[in-house]
Every structure is written in structure tokens, then in C-alpha cells.
Design an enzyme around this catalytic site. Structure first.
Site, PDB file in Angstrom:
ATOM      1  N   LYS A   1       0.840  -1.199   0.000  1.00 25.84           N
ATOM      2  CA  LYS A   1       0.000   0.000   0.000  1.00 25.84           C
ATOM      3  C   LYS A   1       0.878   1.252   0.000  1.00 25.84           C
ATOM      4  O   LYS A   1       0.603   2.225  -0.709  1.00 25.84           O
ATOM      5  CB  LYS A   1      -0.942  -0.016   1.216  1.00 25.84           C
TER       6      LYS A   1
ATOM      7  N   GLN B   1      -4.997  -1.876   9.261  1.00 26.71           N
ATOM      8  CA  GLN B   1      -4.863  -3.198   8.644  1.00 26.71           C
ATOM      9  C   GLN B   1      -5.481  -4.264   9.550  1.00 26.71           C
ATOM     10  O   GLN B   1      -5.177  -4.346  10.735  1.00 26.71           O
ATOM     11  CB  GLN B   1      -3.366  -3.486   8.409  1.00 26.71           C
TER      12      GLN B   1
ATOM     13  N   ASP C   1     -11.427   2.534   3.517  1.00 28.70           N
ATOM     14  CA  ASP C   1     -11.768   1.113   3.338  1.00 28.70           C
ATOM     15  C   ASP C   1     -13.288   0.936   3.230  1.00 28.70           C
ATOM     16  O   ASP C   1     -13.764  -0.145   2.886  1.00 28.70           O
ATOM     17  CB  ASP C   1     -11.267   0.292   4.538  1.00 28.70           C
TER      18      ASP C   1
END
Ligand code: NDP
Length: 280
Positions: free
Chosen positions: A53, A97, A120
Site C-alpha cells: 500500500k 490493517q 476502506d
């Protein structure tokens, strides 16, 4: 033989567009879209995702910041960091994460992220916005599937779409996006009876179950478009999807390979969400 939907090439194309948009954004505003990625603990798979990322951010010209916190981090400490990032004007997207170590409360952590920075799209506010079709961010993997279909010129309206898998991060939002695109959508799961008779009805079949090579040719209608979200490690370490590619490719009209199909799109959609978050 099916068209192989090349997720690597489509992802590269979108990233090149994002890079251009980012340069225009930076020239106009004097700052760059900023993404903060938080990882707690030392899960090797998560570390690889986080590294990828950060690299993707650099590739398109974003500002990025990584927080590698020890596994012993408390809920209070993690929430305090999210509060700080929520208030930081240089950060437009915050990503925690997953999975988090067991002692941390994942739902409370996701709830704490400002929905405007929730790139997200896991915050219940954004999940609700997706449900009503009025959204700023789409969850990255289903958004990646939609981009693959769109850029391959595959029409969704009026098609029978079957989604196998009903997780909150893939199956459910996937079904909702296909519905918004006017597909006629059926969702299957582990309790679905006579699964193959349902999957055989699909013009567009999206599979996200996490079972290696589970969907075989006898479960697929000839001419169907088959999208394989699955990422499974074989005993020999090789990556494989949820679809038995060798048997399904000859009868499908289009299919995504694993690797090189949906996988590369997920991070690209995260970048797109971050630019969207910065653009408000
Ligand atoms: P989950 O384990 O959260 O969900 C799996 C779903 O599949 C559940 O809804 C389950 O049903 C259903 N399922 C399991 N077995 C069967 C079966 N035999 N028949 C029908 N349905 C079944 O997985 P995720 O959604 O998180 O991920 C799915 C796959 O996609 C994994 O391989 C994962 O690695 C991959 N993935 C890939 C990404 C990418 O970037 N390409 C991103 C995210 C995930 P039930 O609800 O009844 O238990």
C-alpha cells in the site's frame, strides 16, 4: 475460450490516470492526498499488504505515513492515534490493517475512524450509504470488480448475477453494487441448497468464498462471465482462486485469473478512495 480479464493491466491503466489527477490536484491545492496506514503486531501477510500500500501511494504521488505498532498496543492507545489522525489535515485517508490482535476491539476501532477518512468503507455510516446507493467510497475489492467489468465493456443491467459468499467486506457489498448497476442479484453462502443449480443460472458469477478451485465447469453456464475474488495458498505455496480455472476457462466468455485478476485492483481502489477523500 474466454477473454482473460487482465487485472494487472487495468490496474496499471487506472493508476496512471490517478497519477495524472494527483499531479493536477497537487498543483491546484499545494498539497498531496495523504494516507495513513496503521498496522498492529507482526503478522507477515499484513506486513506485506502494508508495504504494498505504501509503495502504491508513492507510485501515484501521494503522501503516506505508516504506523507500525507493537502487538502489545492497548485499545486506548490505538483509539488515541486514530483521534490524532482524524484531526490531522495532512491525512485524508486512514486505514487500519485487519485482522487486529485478539485483545483489541475491531468494531470500536473502525467506528472511531472519521467516516470522511474511512477509505476502506468499513464504517457503518459508509456501509449504510452504500446500501442506499449514495456513496462517496466503495469498499475496495467489490469496487475493483466493478471497475474490471466496466473497463472490459461487460454490461450488467438486466443480467443474472450470482455472488457466492456473503462477507461484509466482499460478498454483501458486491451484491449491492451489482444491484445498483441494475443486475438481478442472487447471493449464495454455505447454507445454500443445490448451489450448482443456482450458479449455473448466472450470466455474471462472482465467487468470494476462500476455497481453492471450488467452482468447477459443471457449476458454470457456458458463456458466463466469471470473476474469481478468492486468494488461497496451495500446499506448494502457489496462489490459487476459488474457481477451477483450467476447467472453467474453456466454457466462460470472460474470466479473471488468480493471480493477476481482482487482486491488483484492490489497492488501486484504495488509492482512488484516498484521492476522493482529499478532493472534498
Ligand atoms: P469470509 O471467510 O469472510 O467469507 C466467506 C464466505 O463464503 C461466507 O459467506 C461463507 O458462507 C461462504 N462460503 C464458504 N464456504 C462455502 C461453500 N462451500 N459454499 C458456498 N458458500 C461458502 O471470506 P472473505 O469474503 O473475506 O474472502 C473470500 C475470499 O476472497 C478469500 O479467498 C479471500 O482471501 C479473498 N479476498 C480477496 C481479496 C482481493 O483483494 N482479491 C480481498 C478480500 C478477500 P457463510 O456466510 O454461510 O459462512
Amino acid at each position: 475460450m474466454a477473454i482473460r480479464i487482465d487485472g494487472k493491466a487495468i490496474s496499471a491503466e487506472i493508476r496512471a490516470e490517478l497519477k495524472e489527477k494527483t499531479e493536477a490536484f497537487a498543483a491546484a491545492r499545494g498539497y498531496r492526498p495523504g494516507l495513513a496506514v496503521i498496522i498492529v503486531g507482526e503478522d507477515p501477510a499484513s506486513q506485506v499488504y502494508v508495504r504494498n500500500k505504501k509503495r502504491a501511494c508513492e507510485e501515484v504521488g501521494f503522501y503516506s505515513r505508516g504506523y507500525e505498532l507493537p502487538a502489545s498496543t492497548s485499545q486506548k492507545e490505538l483509539l488515541a492515534l486514530i483521534d490524532t489522525l482524524n484531526a490531522d489535515p495532512a491525512i485524508h485517508g486512514i486505514l487500519v490493517q485487519l485482522p487486529l490482535p485478539k485483545h483489541l476491539d475491531e468494531s470500536e476501532v473502525l467506528l472511531r475512524i472519521d467516516p470522511k477518512k474511512d477509505v476502506d468503507a468499513f464504517h457503518p455510516y459508509n456501509v449504510g450509504k452504500i446500501m442506499i446507493g449514495d456513496y462517496r467510497f466503495l469498499p475496495c475489492t467489490p469496487a475493483g470488480v466493478m471497475a474490471l467489468l466496466e473497463r472490459t465493456g461487460i454490461e450488467i443491467a438486466g443480467k443474472k448475477c450470482v455472488v457466492v459468499g456473503r462477507s461484509n467486506i466482499v460478498g454483501k457489498p458486491m451484491a449491492m453494487l451489482l444491484l445498483h448497476a441494475n443486475g438481478t442479484v442472487t447471493v449464495c453462502h454455505s447454507r445454500t441448497k443445490e448451489l450448482s443449480s443456482v450458479t449455473r443460472e448466472a450470466d455474471i458469477l462472482v465467487v468470494a468464498i476462500g476455497r481453492a478451485d471450488f467452482i468447477t465447469a459443471d457449476m458454470v453456464k457456458p458463456g458466463a462471465v466469471v470473476i474469481d475474488v478468492g486468494m488461497n495458498r496451495r500446499a506448494d505455496g502457489k496462489l490459487t482462486g476459488d474457481v477451477d480455472f483450467a476447467s472453467v476457462e474453456p466454457i466462460a466468455s470472460a474470466i479473471t485469473p488468480v493471480p493477476g485478476g481482482v487482486g491488483p485492483m484492490t489497492i488501486t481502489m484504495l488509492l482512488q478512495n484516498t484521492l476522493t477523500a482529499a478532493s472534498v
